[in-house]
Design an enzyme around this catalytic site. Structure first.
Site, PDB file in Angstrom:
ATOM      1  N   TYR A 142     -45.696  23.322 -40.131  1.00 43.86           N
ATOM      2  CA  TYR A 142     -44.592  22.500 -39.645  1.00 43.86           C
ATOM      3  C   TYR A 142     -45.058  21.326 -38.784  1.00 43.86           C
ATOM      4  O   TYR A 142     -44.303  20.392 -38.540  1.00 43.86           O
ATOM      5  CB  TYR A 142     -43.598  23.345 -38.849  1.00 43.86           C
ATOM      6  N   LYS A 192     -52.060  35.191 -45.354  1.00 44.47           N
ATOM      7  CA  LYS A 192     -52.431  35.181 -46.769  1.00 44.47           C
ATOM      8  C   LYS A 192     -53.924  34.870 -46.886  1.00 44.47           C
ATOM      9  O   LYS A 192     -54.350  33.859 -47.460  1.00 44.47           O
ATOM     10  CB  LYS A 192     -51.597  34.149 -47.535  1.00 44.47           C
ATOM     11  N   ASP A 225     -46.724  38.370 -48.162  1.00 44.67           N
ATOM     12  CA  ASP A 225     -45.800  38.705 -49.243  1.00 44.67           C
ATOM     13  C   ASP A 225     -45.622  40.219 -49.354  1.00 44.67           C
ATOM     14  O   ASP A 225     -44.500  40.706 -49.567  1.00 44.67           O
ATOM     15  CB  ASP A 225     -46.243  38.088 -50.574  1.00 44.67           C
ATOM     16  N   ASP A 249     -41.214  32.329 -39.888  1.00 44.43           N
ATOM     17  CA  ASP A 249     -39.875  31.823 -40.160  1.00 44.43           C
ATOM     18  C   ASP A 249     -39.210  32.649 -41.258  1.00 44.43           C
ATOM     19  O   ASP A 249     -38.064  33.102 -41.136  1.00 44.43           O
ATOM     20  CB  ASP A 249     -39.987  30.356 -40.579  1.00 44.43           C
ATOM     21  N   ASP A 253     -36.335  35.977 -40.635  1.00 45.03           N
ATOM     22  CA  ASP A 253     -34.995  35.885 -41.210  1.00 45.03           C
ATOM     23  C   ASP A 253     -34.726  37.059 -42.145  1.00 45.03           C
ATOM     24  O   ASP A 253     -33.601  37.586 -42.187  1.00 45.03           O
ATOM     25  CB  ASP A 253     -34.823  34.563 -41.958  1.00 45.03           C
TER      26      ASP A 253
END
Length: 368
Positions: A142, A192, A225, A249, A253
């Site tokens: 970001y 990852k 993941d 993020d 959520d």
């Protein structure tokens, strides 16, 4: 220590409505528990753009840097969709996070027993759920450079750069390990590393921090993941999850919806300690500005109220009062009182935003 200072930034949409109920709770603690706060209020997001032409005025940023904590409602709305990216309401929030250097975002996912049936997962999977996700907040994709939309040959290309330094990973890892010591002493680090060099570095640094200073805390690693899949399969296997900005993020959520409603979930964004020992801090509900229900008395104020509870715990060292407020919320939910986002069960009592505030204040009175 002087009277603690708190800057209120209601923001847009339902932000002012839910913040009104938080203000009533703050007043209750002042009157009934002798906890005075030096309160100030200002604008952020679309409200700031309407008044000043920017999503966060410089003077407001100066106030945020000077106070002990900032409490924010929500930002954004369809009226601002056509603005330049640099002027969108969300940029005000990102500026607060970046310039205050709020590198550790704490996102609890706690399922109150009265709401276990609101989750899309089975009750036995989510009942009693209590996870803390620690998301790195001021670096990563970001904020990395280069970024932007560029011409490349005969077409455009969008570029965002995932970038982390060892020190950025080190400090958020330490925040996660310190939290774990106050909970169940377990941290799962998610990245990852199988496809991203930043993930390789992340795993190496987190492991090094644990080996050097937190050998008493159990550390596991998981690809992000796979972590998302495990959150849906058996979330109670986790205690503290630490991860980067982008994955945090997404994962937070996903974890939020395990609890049944975004209207229930608070968050804290913490930075380095100030001269008085308190951390730089911003507290906000996870939900957005929900412009479709703004001004209708339908908003759930609980997430914002619980964000103040987090402020009591992490900024003002009043953990017992934070627990008092959280218990009051749990009592009201157990009584069946529900804002529209929580309706759907037999025997529930529909309440407005203000009526939910009334009920929580009454439960606080009963706690004395």
């Amino acid at each position: 220590m002087s009277t603690p200072s708190l800057l209120i930034l209601p923001g847009d949409g339902i932000g002012p409505e839910v913040m009104t109920e938080v203000a009533r709770v703050i007043e209750w603690f002042g009157q009934k528990r002798g906890m005075a706060f030096d309160l100030s209020e200002d604008l952020v997001g679309g409200a700031a753009y309407d008044a000043h032409g920017v999503p966060l005025a410089d003077k407001t940023m100066e106030k945020a840097q000077a106070v002990d904590a900032v409490l924010l409602g929500a930002v954004g709305g369809p009226n601002y969709d056509t603005l330049d990216f640099s002027l969108k309401p969300e940029r005000g929030l990102l500026r607060l996070r970046k310039e205050m250097d709020l590198f550790a975002n704490l996102r609890p996912a706690q399922c109150f027993d009265a709401l276990a049936d609101f989750s899309s997962l089975k009750r036995d999977v989510v009942a009693g759920l209590d996870i803390m996700i620690v998301r790195e907040l001021t670096s990563g994709v970001y904020f990395g450079e280069p970024r932007g939309i560029f011409e490349e040959g005969n077409e455009r290309v969008g570029i965002n750069t995932q970038r982390y330094t060892e020190s950025e990973i080190d400090r958020v890892a330490r925040a996660a390990f310190e939290l774990a010591r106050k909970r169940s002493n377990r941290v799962c680090s998610m990245e990852k590393a199988n496809v991203m060099e930043s993930g390789v570095l992340w795993r190496e640094v987190v492991t090094r921090v644990q080996d050097a200073d937190y050998a008493d805390v159990a550390l596991s690693h998981m690809y992000a993941d796979a972590g998302a899949m495990q959150l849906c399969r058996w979330p109670k296997q986790f205690d503290v999850i630490v991860t980067d900005n982008l994955f945090g993020d997404l994962l937070s959520d996903a974890a939020a919806m395990l609890t049944g409603s975004l209207g229930m979930l608070p968050s804290a964004s913490l930075g380095a300690p100030m001269a008085n020992g308190r951390p730089k801090a911003l507290y906000e509900p996870v939900h957005g500005s929900a412009p479709d229900i703004a001004g209708q008395g339908k908003a759930n104020p609980i997430a914002c109220i619980l964000s103040f509870a987090m402020a009591l715990r992490y900024s003002f060292d009043r953990g017992e009062e934070a627990s008092r407020l959280e218990a009051a919320v749990e009592r009201v939910l157990a009584e069946g009182k529900r804002t529209p986002d929580l309706l759907g069960e037999e025997g529930a009592t529909p309440v407005t935003t203000a009526q939910m505030g009334d009920a929580i204040l009454a439960a606080l009175d009963e706690s004395l």
